[in-house]
Design a protein around this motif. Structure first.
Motif, PDB file in Angstrom:
ATOM      1  N   LYS A  35     -10.182  -9.008  17.383  1.00 32.15           N
ATOM      2  CA  LYS A  35      -8.938  -9.406  18.043  1.00 32.15           C
ATOM      3  C   LYS A  35      -8.891 -10.908  18.258  1.00 32.15           C
ATOM      4  O   LYS A  35      -9.864 -11.519  18.691  1.00 32.15           O
ATOM      5  N   THR A  42      -5.713 -10.999  11.330  1.00 27.57           N
ATOM      6  CA  THR A  42      -4.303 -10.610  11.362  1.00 27.57           C
ATOM      7  C   THR A  42      -3.955  -9.829  10.100  1.00 27.57           C
ATOM      8  O   THR A  42      -4.247 -10.285   8.987  1.00 27.57           O
ATOM      9  N   ASP A  58     -11.803  -4.403  18.848  1.00 27.96           N
ATOM     10  CA  ASP A  58     -12.000  -5.503  19.808  1.00 27.96           C
ATOM     11  C   ASP A  58     -12.749  -6.688  19.201  1.00 27.96           C
ATOM     12  O   ASP A  58     -12.467  -7.847  19.530  1.00 27.96           O
ATOM     13  N   GLY A  94      -8.594  -2.729  11.469  1.00 24.62           N
ATOM     14  CA  GLY A  94      -7.270  -2.786  12.062  1.00 24.62           C
ATOM     15  C   GLY A  94      -6.273  -1.994  11.252  1.00 24.62           C
ATOM     16  O   GLY A  94      -6.553  -1.609  10.114  1.00 24.62           O
ATOM     17  N   THR A  95      -5.125  -1.758  11.855  1.00 30.88           N
ATOM     18  CA  THR A  95      -4.062  -1.007  11.197  1.00 30.88           C
ATOM     19  C   THR A  95      -2.724  -1.706  11.366  1.00 30.88           C
ATOM     20  O   THR A  95      -2.541  -2.502  12.300  1.00 30.88           O
ATOM     21  N   LEU A  96      -1.816  -1.389  10.462  1.00 31.52           N
ATOM     22  CA  LEU A  96      -0.444  -1.888  10.539  1.00 31.52           C
ATOM     23  C   LEU A  96       0.467  -0.693  10.309  1.00 31.52           C
ATOM     24  O   LEU A  96       0.403  -0.066   9.248  1.00 31.52           O
ATOM     25  N   SER A  97       1.290  -0.387  11.298  1.00 32.89           N
ATOM     26  CA  SER A  97       2.144   0.796  11.179  1.00 32.89           C
ATOM     27  C   SER A  97       3.336   0.513  10.270  1.00 32.89           C
ATOM     28  O   SER A  97       3.590  -0.630   9.872  1.00 32.89           O
ATOM     29  N   ILE A 147       3.645  -2.627  13.603  1.00 32.14           N
ATOM     30  CA  ILE A 147       2.855  -2.795  14.810  1.00 32.14           C
ATOM     31  C   ILE A 147       1.390  -2.785  14.412  1.00 32.14           C
ATOM     32  O   ILE A 147       0.923  -1.864  13.756  1.00 32.14           O
ATOM     33  N   ALA A 148       0.679  -3.839  14.806  1.00 27.55           N
ATOM     34  CA  ALA A 148      -0.718  -3.992  14.413  1.00 27.55           C
ATOM     35  C   ALA A 148      -1.647  -3.680  15.569  1.00 27.55           C
ATOM     36  O   ALA A 148      -1.344  -3.984  16.728  1.00 27.55           O
ATOM     37  N   ASN A 149      -2.785  -3.098  15.237  1.00 23.48           N
ATOM     38  CA  ASN A 149      -3.843  -2.859  16.200  1.00 23.48           C
ATOM     39  C   ASN A 149      -5.170  -3.242  15.562  1.00 23.48           C
ATOM     40  O   ASN A 149      -5.349  -3.081  14.354  1.00 23.48           O
ATOM     41  N   TYR A 150      -6.082  -3.749  16.381  1.00 24.09           N
ATOM     42  CA  TYR A 150      -7.351  -4.252  15.873  1.00 24.09           C
ATOM     43  C   TYR A 150      -8.505  -3.756  16.725  1.00 24.09           C
ATOM     44  O   TYR A 150      -8.358  -3.503  17.928  1.00 24.09           O
TER      45      TYR A 150
END
Length: 123
Positions: A64, A68, A61, A49-52, A56-59
Motif C-alpha cells: 500500500k 498501483t 498492506d 492487489g486487485t482492480l474491480s 476500485i483497487a485494493n492492495y
C-alpha cells in the motif's frame, strides 16, 4: 485456455521503480476485473492487489502506498506500477484477468493467467 501476455519485469535497485503490463492475446476480449499476484522463491503465491470492474483497487498492506494497479481500456492492458521497491518485493509476478468476449451467440467469461515475469530488487 487463454494465455495473457506479461512484460516489464527485471532487475532494479532498492528504491527504484518498475511497471508491469498484462494484456489478453487478442482484441476480441474486454477486461472485467484484474488481479496481480507474486511468488517468491520457496513461498506460496500471494495476492498483491486487485482492480474491480468499476476500477476500485485494493492492495495487500505490504505494498500500500507503493504499488498501483490501473488499466488502459483502449489498449486493453492492465498495469502494475511499483515504486520504492524493496528487496522483499523480489518475486515472480503473475497477472490474472477476468475476460469477456462474444462468441456470436452469447457472452463468454474467461479467467486467464499470465506466464509470470520476474522482478529482482537488489539492496
Amino acid at each position: 485456455q487463454v494465455q495473457l501476455v506479461e512484460s516489464g519485469g527485471g532487475l532494479v535497485q532498492s528504491g527504484g521503480s518498475l511497471r508491469l503490463s498484462c494484456a489478453p492475446p487478442g482484441s476480441i476480449y474486454t477486461i472485467d476485473a484484474a488481479g496481480w499476484y507474486r511468488q517468491a522463491p520457496g513461498e506460496r503465491r500471494e495476492l498483491v492487489g486487485t482492480l474491480s470492474s468499476s476500477d476500485i483497487a485494493n492492495y495487500v498492506d505490504s505494498v500500500k502506498g507503493r504499488f498501483t494497479i490501473s488499466r488502459d481500456n483502449a489498449k486493453k492492458t492492465v498495469f502494475l506500477q511499483m515504486n520504492n521497491l524493496k528487496p522483499e518485493d523480489t518475486a515472480v509476478y503473475y497477472c490474472n484477468l477476468g475476460l469477456k468476449y462474444y462468441n456470436g451467440r452469447r457472452e463468454i467469461v474467461v479467467d486467464a493467467w499470465g506466464q509470470g515475469t520476474p522482478v529482482t530488487v537488489s539492496s
